[in-house]
Design an enzyme around this catalytic site. Structure first.
Site, PDB file in Angstrom:
ATOM      1  CE  LYS A  22      18.287 -47.544 -32.541  1.00 42.38           C
ATOM      2  NZ  LYS A  22      19.497 -47.167 -33.237  1.00 42.38           N
ATOM      3  CG  ASN A  23      19.124 -49.822 -35.932  1.00 40.54           C
ATOM      4  OD1 ASN A  23      18.797 -48.682 -35.502  1.00 40.54           O
ATOM      5  ND2 ASN A  23      19.924 -50.546 -35.176  1.00 40.54           N
ATOM      6  CB  CYS A 117      26.161 -45.142 -30.090  1.00 45.30           C
ATOM      7  SG  CYS A 117      24.487 -45.313 -29.271  1.00 45.30           S
ATOM      8  NE  ARG A 122      28.844 -45.754 -35.881  1.00 43.34           N
ATOM      9  CZ  ARG A 122      27.535 -45.846 -35.392  1.00 43.34           C
ATOM     10  NH1 ARG A 122      27.054 -45.254 -34.173  1.00 43.34           N
ATOM     11  NH2 ARG A 122      26.552 -46.649 -35.952  1.00 43.34           N
ATOM     12  CG  ASP A 125      35.810 -46.551 -45.949  1.00 44.57           C
ATOM     13  OD1 ASP A 125      35.068 -46.686 -44.973  1.00 44.57           O
ATOM     14  OD2 ASP A 125      36.032 -47.733 -46.552  1.00 44.57           O
ATOM     15  CD  GLN A 126      33.604 -50.293 -48.087  1.00 48.42           C
ATOM     16  OE1 GLN A 126      33.470 -50.938 -49.110  1.00 48.42           O
ATOM     17  NE2 GLN A 126      35.160 -49.605 -47.850  1.00 48.42           N
ATOM     18  CG  ASP A 306      23.224 -53.142 -32.429  1.00 44.16           C
ATOM     19  OD1 ASP A 306      24.149 -52.502 -32.321  1.00 44.16           O
ATOM     20  OD2 ASP A 306      22.496 -52.802 -33.380  1.00 44.16           O
ATOM     21  NE  ARG A 398      21.030 -42.326 -30.295  1.00 38.95           N
ATOM     22  CZ  ARG A 398      22.263 -41.537 -30.670  1.00 38.95           C
ATOM     23  NH1 ARG A 398      23.045 -41.186 -29.980  1.00 38.95           N
ATOM     24  NH2 ARG A 398      21.911 -41.158 -32.018  1.00 38.95           N
TER      25      ARG A 398
HETATM   26  N1  EPU Z   1      32.445 -49.670 -41.638  1.00 41.94           N
HETATM   27  C1  EPU Z   1      33.485 -48.862 -42.607  1.00 41.94           C
HETATM   28  N2  EPU Z   1      33.160 -48.320 -43.758  1.00 41.94           N
HETATM   29  C2  EPU Z   1      32.003 -47.831 -43.973  1.00 41.94           C
HETATM   30  C3  EPU Z   1      30.920 -48.349 -43.182  1.00 41.94           C
HETATM   31  C4  EPU Z   1      31.063 -49.049 -42.236  1.00 41.94           C
HETATM   32  O1  EPU Z   1      34.699 -49.333 -42.386  1.00 41.94           O
HETATM   33  O2  EPU Z   1      31.879 -46.945 -44.943  1.00 41.94           O
HETATM   34  C5  EPU Z   1      32.661 -50.691 -40.831  1.00 41.94           C
HETATM   35  C6  EPU Z   1      32.377 -49.857 -39.297  1.00 41.94           C
HETATM   36  O3  EPU Z   1      33.461 -49.320 -38.750  1.00 41.94           O
HETATM   37  C7  EPU Z   1      32.063 -51.274 -38.496  1.00 41.94           C
HETATM   38  C8  EPU Z   1      31.535 -52.209 -39.709  1.00 41.94           C
HETATM   39  O4  EPU Z   1      31.798 -51.742 -41.004  1.00 41.94           O
HETATM   40  O5  EPU Z   1      33.144 -51.886 -38.078  1.00 41.94           O
HETATM   41  C9  EPU Z   1      29.711 -52.191 -39.617  1.00 41.94           C
HETATM   42  O6  EPU Z   1      29.340 -50.897 -39.731  1.00 41.94           O
HETATM   43  P1  EPU Z   1      27.804 -50.854 -40.160  1.00 41.94           P
HETATM   44  O7  EPU Z   1      28.006 -49.650 -41.349  1.00 41.94           O
HETATM   45  O8  EPU Z   1      27.281 -52.232 -40.653  1.00 41.94           O
HETATM   46  O9  EPU Z   1      27.239 -50.027 -39.143  1.00 41.94           O
HETATM   47  P2  EPU Z   1      26.047 -48.906 -39.267  1.00 41.94           P
HETATM   48  O10 EPU Z   1      25.314 -48.722 -40.559  1.00 41.94           O
HETATM   49  O11 EPU Z   1      26.846 -47.560 -38.920  1.00 41.94           O
HETATM   50  C10 EPU Z   1      24.264 -49.979 -38.025  1.00 41.94           C
HETATM   51  C11 EPU Z   1      23.245 -49.793 -36.862  1.00 41.94           C
HETATM   52  C12 EPU Z   1      23.960 -50.092 -35.626  1.00 41.94           C
HETATM   53  C13 EPU Z   1      24.602 -51.476 -35.605  1.00 41.94           C
HETATM   54  C14 EPU Z   1      25.344 -51.645 -36.986  1.00 41.94           C
HETATM   55  C15 EPU Z   1      25.961 -53.151 -37.134  1.00 41.94           C
HETATM   56  C16 EPU Z   1      21.680 -48.134 -37.364  1.00 41.94           C
HETATM   57  C17 EPU Z   1      21.201 -46.815 -37.565  1.00 41.94           C
HETATM   58  N3  EPU Z   1      22.609 -48.395 -36.900  1.00 41.94           N
HETATM   59  O12 EPU Z   1      25.127 -49.102 -38.115  1.00 41.94           O
HETATM   60  O13 EPU Z   1      23.214 -49.924 -34.485  1.00 41.94           O
HETATM   61  O14 EPU Z   1      25.464 -51.696 -34.445  1.00 41.94           O
HETATM   62  O15 EPU Z   1      24.646 -51.228 -37.844  1.00 41.94           O
HETATM   63  O16 EPU Z   1      24.798 -53.919 -37.208  1.00 41.94           O
HETATM   64  O17 EPU Z   1      21.107 -49.137 -38.107  1.00 41.94           O
HETATM   65  C18 EPU Z   1      22.313 -49.666 -32.497  1.00 41.94           C
HETATM   66  O18 EPU Z   1      21.210 -49.824 -32.902  1.00 41.94           O
HETATM   67  O19 EPU Z   1      22.635 -49.445 -30.953  1.00 41.94           O
HETATM   68  C19 EPU Z   1      23.633 -49.489 -33.136  1.00 41.94           C
HETATM   69  C20 EPU Z   1      24.753 -48.892 -32.893  1.00 41.94           C
END
Ligand code: EPU
Length: 432
Positions: A22-23, A117, A122, A125-126, A306, A398
């Site tokens: 999915k991701n 989720c 979440r 900022d990055q 995950d 999902r």
């Molecule tokens: N973070 C920041 N600032 C940002 C972006 C992220 O502080 O701008 C922090 C987040 O708060 C978190 C960490 O960085 O503490 C990691 O976040 P990341 O951006 O890597 O996560 P994401 O892209 O929002 C994806 C997956 C998640 C998975 C995470 C970590 C997708 C659609 N979602 O989320 O998947 O947990 O990477 O591997 O790819 C799931 O499939 O159940 C799921 C939640």
């Protein structure tokens, strides 16, 4: 309202075929909107987050056709930037990828705040920092995020504070059609980042270094069509591996890339599970008697967040006390309340949960609290004595393709039923 009804304590045996990730599919489907030619994407898992993504893109003028249940043909020559449905964008996290796509394709963007989720805040900022380094002016209001680079984006060097998967994807998408060489430092190294780069390069992009912590993207003027097959879902695979570990049995987990499963395999072996690795599959054998472990989540190749809730369930019955510390999502513990209803003894301090171990779970009425928390409840129910009823199935839908079919074929007693819990008392049925 639909519920899963599971009668526990049956060993799992047989073969399970893992679907596409999915991701990985989510960013690749959004990336198709950078391309004016047709792309054929194979091994797309038919799960609800993918359905929402395709529906968002279709609303924006993207032509979408299915060749089969798993193959999507997609053409975005008429992509209407800025035209996404706020309501649909709020349903999933990956809709934030529209920011990078729209900025990269047109130099401006407007997208509602994404959903997904809930693990507390979440932030994005990055992502926004990166777009700003590339020349976009970004702003947010109560409804969503807007950005504009009137002269188009330019290349730049972005050093991420955290190796964020989402920020890495978004900046790759923004950079593909941007002149010059964009560098993403401290990039995420997850297999889905590599799959996105493979797809983009098959369309004529020039992305180098995906899978390492520095990705370089040399902008090209346009992309061409291609056919791409999505990689297998390591989290779906890990979920079935954890299920067999907990119930006992012997299962061939087919169509996986064992390398992606290294940290999961390592933990399961430490807990006493026998795993044999093949070229495209792993065989998991377990007596159901597990040793405890201390687990800390980390970015790839560390132990995946995950998989945290699914392993927490194993720690409930393992011998001795175990802990899970989540360093990625510090609030990913909503499922603990549900596990307590099944007889687990869990204490929590900050981002660590402590499982007493040596406990028999028993059937109860519980809810999925999020996608992986829902998968954890399914594993708990498969291990538990008696019958468990799981609600809030939309979370599980999902990300798990044909969960009931796959588990039934392994010998689980699982069914999905309609329960009319909200029906009021029917006075009409009373006869004078
Ligand atoms: N973070 C920041 N600032 C940002 C972006 C992220 O502080 O701008 C922090 C987040 O708060 C978190 C960490 O960085 O503490 C990691 O976040 P990341 O951006 O890597 O996560 P994401 O892209 O929002 C994806 C997956 C998640 C998975 C995470 C970590 C997708 C659609 N979602 O989320 O998947 O947990 O990477 O591997 O790819 C799931 O499939 O159940 C799921 C939640």
């Amino acid at each position: 309202m639909e519920k899963l009804i599971i009668s526990g304590q049956r060993k799992l045996n047989g073969d399970v075929h893992i679907s596409g990730m999915k991701n990985a599919a989510l960013p690749i489907l959004f990336a198709c909107a950078l391309n004016k030619e047709t792309c054929v994407i194979e091994n797309v898992p038919p799960v609800s987050d993918i359905g929402t993504t395709l529906s968002i893109l279709a609303d924006m003028g993207v032509e979408i056709e299915y060749r089969s249940r798993n193959t999507v043909i997609i053409n975005a020559k008429n992509f209407a930037s800025g035209a996404s449905s706020d309501a649909k964008v709020r349903k999933i996290r990956a809709s934030s990828y529209l920011l990078g796509v729209e900025l990269g394709r047109t130099g401006s963007t407007r997208v509602a705040y994404p959903g997904g989720c809930s693990f507390g805040v979440r932030p994005l900022d990055q992502h926004l920092k990166g777009f700003e380094i590339m020349g976009a002016e970004m702003s947010g209001d109560h409804g969503g995020i807007s950005g504009s680079a009137p002269n188009g984006l330019h290349s730049g060097k972005i050093m991420l504070d955290i190796p964020s998967v989402g920020a890495t994807v978004n900046l790759m998408l923004a950079a593909v059609l941007t002149p010059g060489t964009t560098v993403i430092g401290n990039a995420a190294r997850e297999p889905h980042i590599v799959d996105l780069a493979v797809f983009l390069n098959s369309c004529g992009a020039e992305v180098f270094g995906a899978g390492t912590s520095e990705i370089k993207i040399v902008g090209v003027s346009e992309l061409h069509g291609c056919t791409h097959t999505i990689i297998p879902d390591m989290i779906e695979a890990g979920t079935y591996m954890a299920a067999v570990a907990g119930t006992g049995g012997r299962v061939n987990v087919c169509n996986v890339i064992p390398k992606h499963l290294e940290s999961i395999i390592g933990k399961l072996r430490e807990m006493g599970v026998d795993i044999v690795e093949g070229a495209t599959g792993v065989t998991v054998s377990s007596t159901g008697e597990l040793k405890s472990s201390q687990i800390t989540t980390a970015a790839y190749p560390g132990f995946p967040t995950d998989m945290h809730p699914q392993f927490s369930v194993l720690l409930c019955s393992a011998q001795g006390m175990g802990t899970v510390t989540d360093k990625i999502w510090e609030n990913r513990f909503a499922y603990v309340e549900e596990l307590l209803k099944m007889g687990a003894t869990v204490t929590r301090a900050g981002n660590t949960a402590c499982f007493a171990g040596n406990q028999k779970l028993c059937g109860a009425a519980v809810n999925a609290t999020d996608l992986r928390g829902g998968a954890a409840m399914v594993i708990a129910a498969l291990m538990a004595e008696g019958e468990t009823e799981i609600g809030n199935l939309h979370y599980i839908d999902r990300g798990y393709d044909d969960l009931i079919g796959k588990l039934s074929r392994l010998g689980a007693d699982i069914r999905r039923v309609n329960v009319d819990e909200d029906a009021d008392f029917n006075f009409g049925a009373i006869k004078d």
